[in-house]
Design an enzyme around this catalytic site. Structure first.
Site, PDB file in Angstrom:
ATOM      1  N   HIS A 147       0.850  -1.221  -0.156  1.00  0.00           N
ATOM      2  CA  HIS A 147      -0.029  -0.026   0.042  1.00  0.00           C
ATOM      3  C   HIS A 147       0.966   1.114  -0.046  1.00  0.00           C
ATOM      4  O   HIS A 147       1.943   1.213   0.120  1.00  0.00           O
ATOM      5  CB  HIS A 147      -0.935  -0.029   1.248  1.00  0.00           C
ATOM      6  CG  HIS A 147      -0.376  -0.097   2.425  1.00  0.00           C
ATOM      7  ND1 HIS A 147       0.370   1.011   2.959  1.00  0.00           N
ATOM      8  CD2 HIS A 147      -0.212  -0.850   3.548  1.00  0.00           C
ATOM      9  CE1 HIS A 147       1.008   0.856   4.207  1.00  0.00           C
ATOM     10  NE2 HIS A 147       0.502  -0.468   4.560  1.00  0.00           N
ATOM     11  N   CYS A 198       2.845  -4.537   7.035  1.00  0.00           N
ATOM     12  CA  CYS A 198       2.639  -4.555   5.477  1.00  0.00           C
ATOM     13  C   CYS A 198       3.973  -4.083   4.726  1.00  0.00           C
ATOM     14  O   CYS A 198       5.050  -4.272   5.300  1.00  0.00           O
ATOM     15  CB  CYS A 198       1.694  -3.686   5.172  1.00  0.00           C
ATOM     16  SG  CYS A 198       0.038  -4.227   5.974  1.00  0.00           S
TER      17      CYS A 198
END
Length: 254
Positions: free
Chosen positions: A160, A168
């Site tokens: 992202h 992440c």
């Protein structure tokens, strides 16, 4: 503005012509839904022509039909590879900088451990309304994670934007704009699963020596990394991917 509009129309026509009839309705619906979000349409208009030139310089058709992402936690790098056919060799197109990596080297084994997973995954969801600009969710936990994990495993592991995260793979907003555009193009061109391999470091001889030196008593991690090395070595030699397979107890098998 006129050039961008013309390019956009050509893109849409290309997709309609090249999608098999039985899949056109779903694909067109997915495309229209994605492009109805400002961050997606803006990303495509900003980067699609540039990406097309970069691919063609590498001898790869654009929009791409087969791409592969490979991440290295120690190096904070995400590589983009592509090929023209399922029997061809992948070519490295470019490398993106991962903003930061939380946790330590090693796989994610439980919820809340701040770990970035390691192993073989694919993109299972496109999120055009992410609070981190745009995001691509991985299919964590995979079978290996489920078999080898401890208790609740967590989830929602994404590539992202926003350049900040816990667990992440965070990119700059410019980076995720390019990556999202590429992945969207590949999916709309027929690639059902976009593989994403995440490694602790490059698993060369020196890389493995480094890992064994840093984790001399952690036999579980050493075993896990030796399993990943088989797939890593195969790709390094052939620029092709082995299918991800598992033993009943969750070990990677080839």
């Amino acid at each position: 503005m006129v050039k961008e509009l013309f390019s956009y129309v050509v893109f849409c026509l290309f997709l309609v012509i090249n999608i098999p009839a039985y899949a056109q309705d779903d694909s067109i619906g997915f495309r229209n839904s994605q492009l109805s979000y400002g961050h997606v349409s803006q990303s495509w208009k900003k980067y699609n022509d540039t990406l097309s030139r970069e691919f063609r310089k590498k001898g790869i058709a654009y929009p791409p039909k087969d791409i592969f992402l490979r991440a290295f936690k120690s190096q904070n790098e995400l590589e983009l590879w592509a090929r023209n056919s399922e029997n061809g060799e992948y070519k490295l197109i470019k490398t993106y900088r991962i903003c930061s990596i939380s946790g330590a080297l090693g796989p994610k084994r439980t919820q809340g451990d701040r770990q970035v997973p390691e192993g073989y995954y694919f993109i299972e969801e496109f999120n055009p309304a992410s609070e981190y600009y745009l995001s691509l969710r991985l299919n964590y936990p995979n079978y290996s994670d489920q078999a080898m994990g401890n208790g609740k495993l967590g989830g929602d592991i994404y590539i992202h934007g926003g350049c900040v995260t816990v667990g992440c793979l965070p990119m700059t907003n410019d980076g995720i704009q390019e990556i999202y555009t590429l992945c969207l193009n590949a999916k709309l061109s027929g690639q059902a699963n976009i593989p994403v391999h995440i490694y602790p470091t490059r698993l060369s001889k020196s890389g493995m020596n480094y890992l064994y030196h840093e984790f001399p008593k952690d036999l579980a991690r050493q075993q896990f990394w030796s399993e990943l090395k088989t797939g890593y070595d195969y790709f390094e030699k052939t620029h092709r991917l082995l299918p991800a397979m598992y033993t009943p107890d969750g070990r990677y098998a080839y």
